[in-house]
Design an enzyme around this catalytic site. Structure first.
Site, PDB file in Angstrom:
ATOM      1  N   ASN A   7      83.332  16.172  -6.685  1.00 24.27           N
ATOM      2  CA  ASN A   7      83.843  17.438  -7.231  1.00 24.27           C
ATOM      3  C   ASN A   7      84.287  18.281  -6.032  1.00 24.27           C
ATOM      4  OD1 ASN A   7      84.281  19.908  -8.415  1.00 24.27           O
ATOM      5  ND2 ASN A   7      82.308  19.989  -9.479  1.00 24.27           N
ATOM      6  N   ARG A  92      86.273  14.916 -10.433  1.00 22.55           N
ATOM      7  CA  ARG A  92      86.413  15.993 -11.420  1.00 22.55           C
ATOM      8  C   ARG A  92      87.682  16.773 -11.089  1.00 22.55           C
ATOM      9  NH1 ARG A  92      84.270  21.959 -11.458  1.00 22.55           N
ATOM     10  NH2 ARG A  92      84.908  22.483 -13.552  1.00 22.55           N
ATOM     11  N   HIS A 181      86.212  23.189 -19.389  1.00 22.75           N
ATOM     12  CA  HIS A 181      84.885  22.588 -19.649  1.00 22.75           C
ATOM     13  C   HIS A 181      84.969  21.426 -20.640  1.00 22.75           C
ATOM     14  CE1 HIS A 181      83.249  26.939 -18.958  1.00 22.75           C
ATOM     15  NE2 HIS A 181      83.087  26.256 -17.830  1.00 22.75           N
ATOM     16  N   HIS A 209      79.336  26.193 -24.600  1.00 21.58           N
ATOM     17  CA  HIS A 209      79.028  25.970 -23.177  1.00 21.58           C
ATOM     18  C   HIS A 209      78.930  27.371 -22.560  1.00 21.58           C
ATOM     19  CE1 HIS A 209      79.623  23.762 -19.210  1.00 21.58           C
ATOM     20  NE2 HIS A 209      79.781  25.031 -18.882  1.00 21.58           N
ATOM     21  N   GLY A 213      80.661  30.742 -16.292  1.00 18.27           N
ATOM     22  CA  GLY A 213      81.892  30.663 -17.081  1.00 18.27           C
ATOM     23  C   GLY A 213      81.487  30.100 -18.436  1.00 18.27           C
ATOM     24  N   ARG A 242      83.863  37.577 -15.606  1.00 20.21           N
ATOM     25  CA  ARG A 242      85.183  37.573 -16.272  1.00 20.21           C
ATOM     26  C   ARG A 242      85.102  38.316 -17.598  1.00 20.21           C
ATOM     27  NH1 ARG A 242      85.999  31.175 -15.980  1.00 20.21           N
ATOM     28  NH2 ARG A 242      84.365  31.114 -14.405  1.00 20.21           N
ATOM     29  N   ARG A 286      69.772  36.140 -15.689  1.00 21.07           N
ATOM     30  CA  ARG A 286      68.330  36.315 -15.407  1.00 21.07           C
ATOM     31  C   ARG A 286      68.011  37.771 -15.089  1.00 21.07           C
ATOM     32  NH1 ARG A 286      68.226  30.830 -12.002  1.00 21.07           N
ATOM     33  NH2 ARG A 286      70.324  31.606 -11.644  1.00 21.07           N
ATOM     34  N   GLY A 337      74.144  26.591 -18.060  1.00 24.20           N
ATOM     35  CA  GLY A 337      73.084  27.410 -17.448  1.00 24.20           C
ATOM     36  C   GLY A 337      72.411  28.379 -18.406  1.00 24.20           C
ATOM     37  N   GLY A 339      73.043  28.622 -21.876  1.00 20.77           N
ATOM     38  CA  GLY A 339      72.735  27.926 -23.138  1.00 20.77           C
ATOM     39  C   GLY A 339      71.432  27.141 -23.061  1.00 20.77           C
ATOM     40  N   GLU A 340      71.152  26.546 -21.893  1.00 21.97           N
ATOM     41  CA  GLU A 340      69.962  25.713 -21.742  1.00 21.97           C
ATOM     42  C   GLU A 340      68.726  26.514 -21.330  1.00 21.97           C
ATOM     43  OE1 GLU A 340      70.958  22.481 -19.010  1.00 21.97           O
ATOM     44  OE2 GLU A 340      72.877  22.230 -20.031  1.00 21.97           O
ATOM     45  N   ASN A 341      68.942  27.746 -20.824  1.00 21.53           N
ATOM     46  CA  ASN A 341      67.820  28.462 -20.204  1.00 21.53           C
ATOM     47  C   ASN A 341      67.577  29.871 -20.706  1.00 21.53           C
ATOM     48  OD1 ASN A 341      66.932  26.566 -17.993  1.00 21.53           O
ATOM     49  ND2 ASN A 341      69.123  26.723 -17.516  1.00 21.53           N
ATOM     50  N   GLU A 393      78.220  16.480 -17.013  1.00 22.12           N
ATOM     51  CA  GLU A 393      79.634  16.156 -16.772  1.00 22.12           C
ATOM     52  C   GLU A 393      79.782  15.001 -15.783  1.00 22.12           C
ATOM     53  OE1 GLU A 393      79.531  20.393 -16.385  1.00 22.12           O
ATOM     54  OE2 GLU A 393      81.655  20.496 -16.856  1.00 22.12           O
TER      55      GLU A 393
HETATM   56  P1  ADP Z   1      78.637  27.782 -13.824  1.00 23.72           P
HETATM   57  O1  ADP Z   1      79.508  28.248 -14.937  1.00 23.72           O
HETATM   58  O2  ADP Z   1      78.918  28.443 -12.520  1.00 23.72           O
HETATM   59  O3  ADP Z   1      78.465  26.280 -13.754  1.00 23.72           O
HETATM   60  P2  ADP Z   1      75.900  27.769 -14.819  1.00 23.72           P
HETATM   61  O4  ADP Z   1      76.193  26.894 -15.992  1.00 23.72           O
HETATM   62  O5  ADP Z   1      74.995  27.260 -13.774  1.00 23.72           O
HETATM   63  O6  ADP Z   1      77.200  28.369 -14.170  1.00 23.72           O
HETATM   64  O7  ADP Z   1      75.273  29.132 -15.406  1.00 23.72           O
HETATM   65  C1  ADP Z   1      74.875  30.199 -14.617  1.00 23.72           C
HETATM   66  C2  ADP Z   1      74.099  31.167 -15.528  1.00 23.72           C
HETATM   67  O8  ADP Z   1      73.004  30.463 -16.094  1.00 23.72           O
HETATM   68  C3  ADP Z   1      73.543  32.381 -14.799  1.00 23.72           C
HETATM   69  O9  ADP Z   1      73.779  33.551 -15.546  1.00 23.72           O
HETATM   70  C4  ADP Z   1      72.046  32.095 -14.733  1.00 23.72           C
HETATM   71  O10 ADP Z   1      71.287  33.260 -14.915  1.00 23.72           O
HETATM   72  C5  ADP Z   1      71.797  31.136 -15.876  1.00 23.72           C
HETATM   73  N1  ADP Z   1      70.777  30.168 -15.490  1.00 23.72           N
HETATM   74  C6  ADP Z   1      70.960  29.028 -14.787  1.00 23.72           C
HETATM   75  N2  ADP Z   1      69.767  28.403 -14.572  1.00 23.72           N
HETATM   76  C7  ADP Z   1      68.823  29.189 -15.132  1.00 23.72           C
HETATM   77  C8  ADP Z   1      67.404  29.106 -15.256  1.00 23.72           C
HETATM   78  N3  ADP Z   1      66.726  28.072 -14.745  1.00 23.72           N
HETATM   79  N4  ADP Z   1      66.771  30.103 -15.899  1.00 23.72           N
HETATM   80  C9  ADP Z   1      67.449  31.132 -16.439  1.00 23.72           C
HETATM   81  N5  ADP Z   1      68.789  31.278 -16.359  1.00 23.72           N
HETATM   82  C10 ADP Z   1      69.469  30.317 -15.722  1.00 23.72           C
END
Ligand code: ADP
Length: 408
Positions: A7, A92, A181, A209, A213, A242, A286, A337, A339-341, A393
């Site tokens: 990438n 990528r 994405h 997603h 972004g 954005r 966060r 990031g 969506g998963e956290n 990905e």
């Molecule tokens: P990108 O679009 O740059 O790939 P990511 O998918 O990593 O970004 O998403 C970044 C966002 O996800 C940030 O706002 C961050 O706070 C959140 N995030 C990523 N990892 C965690 C985590 N372990 N706990 C809480 N929030 C997280």
């Protein structure tokens, strides 16, 4: 097959070595500040859990690729004896314009088309071309495959990808919706179809997603019907920095009243808006969640709440709109990031959606703040299933590369 997934960014190059039979990632890392002062490579050997960071001059992406190969074949921190153990490279690529609707083997003809994509994503495309050149120089003759973030969205019908501007701008500049994405939307929608246990042709899925972004897609029968990002990744829902969709008249209004140049306005919408612009203190979810958890005594509480509510309101609208264009909905997927956290955001999006058939399982959602495996967050019997599915990905890039190279 061992596939090296690359990438390449303008000053960085991330890599993973993936065995496509076992789907195990044996090593990964990143080269940073390529072409600048203080460049370094951080390499992780995952089989032995070793991490090393080394400063090393890298005048260009070829020099970075040489360091990657050195690290992968190193006696101590490497995972392979020599480069012959890498069967192919998968890249990528951020933007394939309307030229590429699927992954493709790199040839001179393909490179000529990729050159034309510079118009859509100048910085990224130049970086990809340098990454490809770097691989050609370091591993001559090794097959290289290009995997495009835009390819999965090429199934949209004209009414979904056309903008109601004078037709000539579509012809002159290729102005239309391309989305982004796509590799992630493709991966999680296919995973979701497996979880539903239905043939993918019969599924209606909204994939969210949500990261720094963010983009949302309507995937019907395994094909994208619509997606929230547009001509560029600035469109759609509110993001880290954005603005997403705004009334286009705001652009000229602010430019006129603030005396901004086009570059300044572009910077305002891409780098100073979204979570950062609304909250006034952070682009990171966060930080916003911490301020919200602290309650009204936190000086950032109100605007952090507002920033998060704008995003959740936006996601809700897309889910409703996409259910309507698909004439139904089987599942909603959260990934990336946020969506998963971020269970708080998932709850805000999914609450009060019973009319659509979403019965949200708050207990299951609260029990899974950070998701590393497929997790259901809707109740048993919910007409619409809601899942958190970690995206991958790099695995899609490795799989596509192996499939194309096997067929040669
Ligand atoms: P990108 O679009 O740059 O790939 P990511 O998918 O990593 O970004 O998403 C970044 C966002 O996800 C940030 O706002 C961050 O706070 C959140 N995030 C990523 N990892 C965690 C985590 N372990 N706990 C809480 N929030 C997280």
């Amino acid at each position: 097959m061992n596939i090296l997934v690359v990438n390449a960014g303008s000053s960085s190059l991330k890599y993973q070595l993936i065995n496509t039979e076992t789907e195990v990632v044996s090593a990964k890392g990143v080269c940073e500040r390529i072409g600048g002062e203080g460049s370094s490579i951080t390499h992780k050997q995952l089989l032995k859990d070793i991490k090393v960071k080394k400063e090393a001059p890298m005048k260009d992406h070829s020099a970075a690729m040489k360091l990657v190969v050195d690290a992968l074949t190193d006696k101590e921190i490497g995972v392979i004896a020599d480069m012959n153990e890498i069967q192919a490279i998968g890249h990528r690529v951020v933007h394939g314009g309307a030229y590429f609707s699927e992954s493709i083997l790199m040839t001179d003809e393909v490179l000529a088309k990729l050159e034309k994509c510079k118009a859509f994503a100048p910085l990224h495309t130049v970086a990809h071309l340098m990454g490809i050149k770097g691989c050609l120089e370091t591993m001559p003759g090794k097959p290289q495959v290009l995997v495009f973030d835009t390819a999965f969205h090429q199934t949209m019908a004209p009414e979904a990808y056309f903008y109601p501007l004078p037709y000539e701008y579509y012809e002159k500049y290729g102005i239309r919706r391309y989305g982004a994405h796509g590799t992630s939307h493709r991966f999680v929608s296919a995973e979701m179809a497996k979880v539903l246990g239905k043939p993918i042709e019969e599924t209606k899925i909204v994939t969210c997603h949500i990261g720094n972004g963010s983009s949302i897609s309507a995937v019907k029968g395994g094909k994208v019907m619509d997606t929230s990002m547009g001509f560029t990744p600035l469109a759609g829902v509110e993001m880290g920095t954005r603005c997403g969709d705004i009334d286009p008249a705001i652009v000229t209004y602010i430019m006129e009243n603030e005396g901004l140049t086009t570059a300044e306005m572009d910077n305002l919408m891409n780098k100073k808006s979204g979570f950062l612009g609304v909250s006034g203190f952070s682009s990171d979810s966060r930080d916003l969640e911490d301020a919200i958890a602290n309650g009204p005594s936190d000086p950032n509480y109100e605007r952090a709440n507002l920033a998060v509510n704008i995003l959740t309101h936006g996601i809700k609208k897309y889910i409703g709109a996409y259910a309507s264009i698909m004439n139904g909905l089987d599942a909603v997927v959260f990934t990336a990031g946020i969506g998963e956290n971020n269970p708080h955001l998932r709850e805000l999006v999914c609450e009060n959606m019973e009319f659509l058939g979403i019965e949200f399982d708050k207990a299951a959602n609260d029990a899974a703040p950070h998701v590393s495996e497929n997790t259901k967050i809707s109740k048993d019997g919910s007409k619409v299933a809601v899942y958190v599915l970690p995206t991958n990905e790099e695995l899609v890039i490795a799989r596509d590369t192996a499939a194309i190279v096997s067929a040669l």
